[in-house]
Design a protein around this motif. Structure first.
Motif, PDB file in Angstrom:
ATOM      1  N   THR A  39       0.822  -1.199   0.000  1.00 53.16           N
ATOM      2  CA  THR A  39       0.000   0.000   0.000  1.00 53.16           C
ATOM      3  C   THR A  39       0.861   1.257   0.000  1.00 53.16           C
ATOM      4  O   THR A  39       2.021   1.238   0.412  1.00 53.16           O
ATOM      5  CB  THR A  39      -0.956   0.047   1.216  1.00 53.16           C
ATOM      6  N   ARG A  42      -2.823   7.611   0.905  1.00 55.69           N
ATOM      7  CA  ARG A  42      -3.831   8.397   0.180  1.00 55.69           C
ATOM      8  C   ARG A  42      -3.540   9.881   0.353  1.00 55.69           C
ATOM      9  O   ARG A  42      -2.954  10.298   1.342  1.00 55.69           O
ATOM     10  CB  ARG A  42      -5.230   8.136   0.755  1.00 55.69           C
ATOM     11  N   GLY A  43      -3.988  10.670  -0.631  1.00 52.67           N
ATOM     12  CA  GLY A  43      -4.003  12.114  -0.501  1.00 52.67           C
ATOM     13  C   GLY A  43      -2.655  12.807  -0.509  1.00 52.67           C
ATOM     14  O   GLY A  43      -2.592  14.000  -0.219  1.00 52.67           O
ATOM     15  N   ASP A  72     -10.048   4.160 -10.646  1.00 52.34           N
ATOM     16  CA  ASP A  72     -11.361   3.522 -10.733  1.00 52.34           C
ATOM     17  C   ASP A  72     -11.296   2.248 -11.574  1.00 52.34           C
ATOM     18  O   ASP A  72     -12.145   1.986 -12.413  1.00 52.34           O
ATOM     19  CB  ASP A  72     -12.411   4.494 -11.277  1.00 52.34           C
ATOM     20  N   HIS A  95      -2.106  10.860  -5.146  1.00 53.80           N
ATOM     21  CA  HIS A  95      -3.183   9.918  -4.840  1.00 53.80           C
ATOM     22  C   HIS A  95      -4.395  10.683  -4.316  1.00 53.80           C
ATOM     23  O   HIS A  95      -4.237  11.643  -3.557  1.00 53.80           O
ATOM     24  CB  HIS A  95      -2.735   8.918  -3.778  1.00 53.80           C
ATOM     25  N   PRO A  96      -5.593  10.258  -4.691  1.00 55.68           N
ATOM     26  CA  PRO A  96      -6.795  10.921  -4.164  1.00 55.68           C
ATOM     27  C   PRO A  96      -6.932  10.671  -2.659  1.00 55.68           C
ATOM     28  O   PRO A  96      -6.542   9.613  -2.160  1.00 55.68           O
ATOM     29  CB  PRO A  96      -7.936  10.268  -4.943  1.00 55.68           C
ATOM     30  N   ALA A  97      -7.477  11.663  -1.953  1.00 55.02           N
ATOM     31  CA  ALA A  97      -7.672  11.535  -0.505  1.00 55.02           C
ATOM     32  C   ALA A  97      -8.804  10.564  -0.170  1.00 55.02           C
ATOM     33  O   ALA A  97      -8.789   9.913   0.860  1.00 55.02           O
ATOM     34  CB  ALA A  97      -7.957  12.899   0.103  1.00 55.02           C
ATOM     35  N   ARG A  98      -9.776  10.475  -1.073  1.00 55.81           N
ATOM     36  CA  ARG A  98     -10.913   9.558  -0.862  1.00 55.81           C
ATOM     37  C   ARG A  98     -11.520   9.211  -2.208  1.00 55.81           C
ATOM     38  O   ARG A  98     -11.166   9.781  -3.226  1.00 55.81           O
ATOM     39  CB  ARG A  98     -11.950  10.174   0.057  1.00 55.81           C
ATOM     40  N   GLY A  99     -12.442   8.273  -2.193  1.00 52.32           N
ATOM     41  CA  GLY A  99     -13.127   7.879  -3.420  1.00 52.32           C
ATOM     42  C   GLY A  99     -12.345   6.861  -4.212  1.00 52.32           C
ATOM     43  O   GLY A  99     -11.306   6.366  -3.796  1.00 52.32           O
ATOM     44  N   SER A 101     -11.641   3.243  -6.196  1.00 49.18           N
ATOM     45  CA  SER A 101     -11.740   1.843  -5.778  1.00 49.18           C
ATOM     46  C   SER A 101     -10.846   1.516  -4.591  1.00 49.18           C
ATOM     47  O   SER A 101     -10.948   0.438  -4.031  1.00 49.18           O
ATOM     48  CB  SER A 101     -11.363   0.938  -6.952  1.00 49.18           C
ATOM     49  N   GLY A 102      -9.938   2.439  -4.218  1.00 44.43           N
ATOM     50  CA  GLY A 102      -8.973   2.142  -3.161  1.00 44.43           C
ATOM     51  C   GLY A 102      -7.716   1.504  -3.704  1.00 44.43           C
ATOM     52  O   GLY A 102      -6.827   1.135  -2.948  1.00 44.43           O
ATOM     53  N   ARG A 129      -3.960   3.401   1.273  1.00 44.77           N
ATOM     54  CA  ARG A 129      -4.395   3.300   2.678  1.00 44.77           C
ATOM     55  C   ARG A 129      -4.730   4.671   3.221  1.00 44.77           C
ATOM     56  O   ARG A 129      -4.283   5.675   2.811  1.00 44.77           O
ATOM     57  CB  ARG A 129      -3.346   2.641   3.551  1.00 44.77           C
TER      58      ARG A 129
END
Length: 129
Positions: A39, A42-43, A72, A95-99, A101-102, A129
């Motif tokens: 991992t 995130r963000g 996604d 990296h996106p903070a949220r949203g 697919s993870g 993560r």
């Protein structure tokens, strides 16, 4: 583990005068600097290495590489900033903070000076993560 990986090569080859000769394939290696659970955070801005090499030691030089990321599962792709050359590059992504697919999926296209190419796509290359 990635649920889907695809690689496609284009290359020119000819029969050697005698014996055998290697096919001029390009290969991609990643230096992702992930934790023990594969991992990344995130963000935050994140950098990783991409090394494109030629199967023939005296083969053509790697000329160009482009890298995309998808958050996604490969529906939408974002071209990333690539720095470096001669096959060894550093890639930057935020990296996106949220949203999403993870997971982060990666796509790389590269070519050498003789016109041989590779396109590789890895769905779920690593987790956020």
């Amino acid at each position: 583990m990635a649920p889907a990986t695809r690689a496609a090569w284009t290359f020119t080859s000819e029969a050697p005068a005698s014996g055998t000769a290697p096919v001029p394939l390009l290969f991609i290696d990643y230096d992702l600097r992930l934790d023990l659970e594969n991992t990344a955070p995130r963000g935050l801005p994140y950098t990783f290495g991409v090394n494109v090499s030629q199967s023939q030691p005296q083969g053509p030089n790697v000329a160009a590489a482009k890298v995309w990321a998808s958050f996604d599962d490969g529906v939408n792709w974002q071209e990333l900033t690539v720095r470096g050359g001669q096959g060894l590059s550093t890639v930057g992504v935020k990296h996106p903070a949220r949203g999403g697919s993870g997971f982060v999926s990666l796509r790389v296209q590269a070519a050498d000076t003789a016109g041989n190419t590779i396109e590789q796509t890895i769905i779920w290359a690593y987790r956020l993560r």
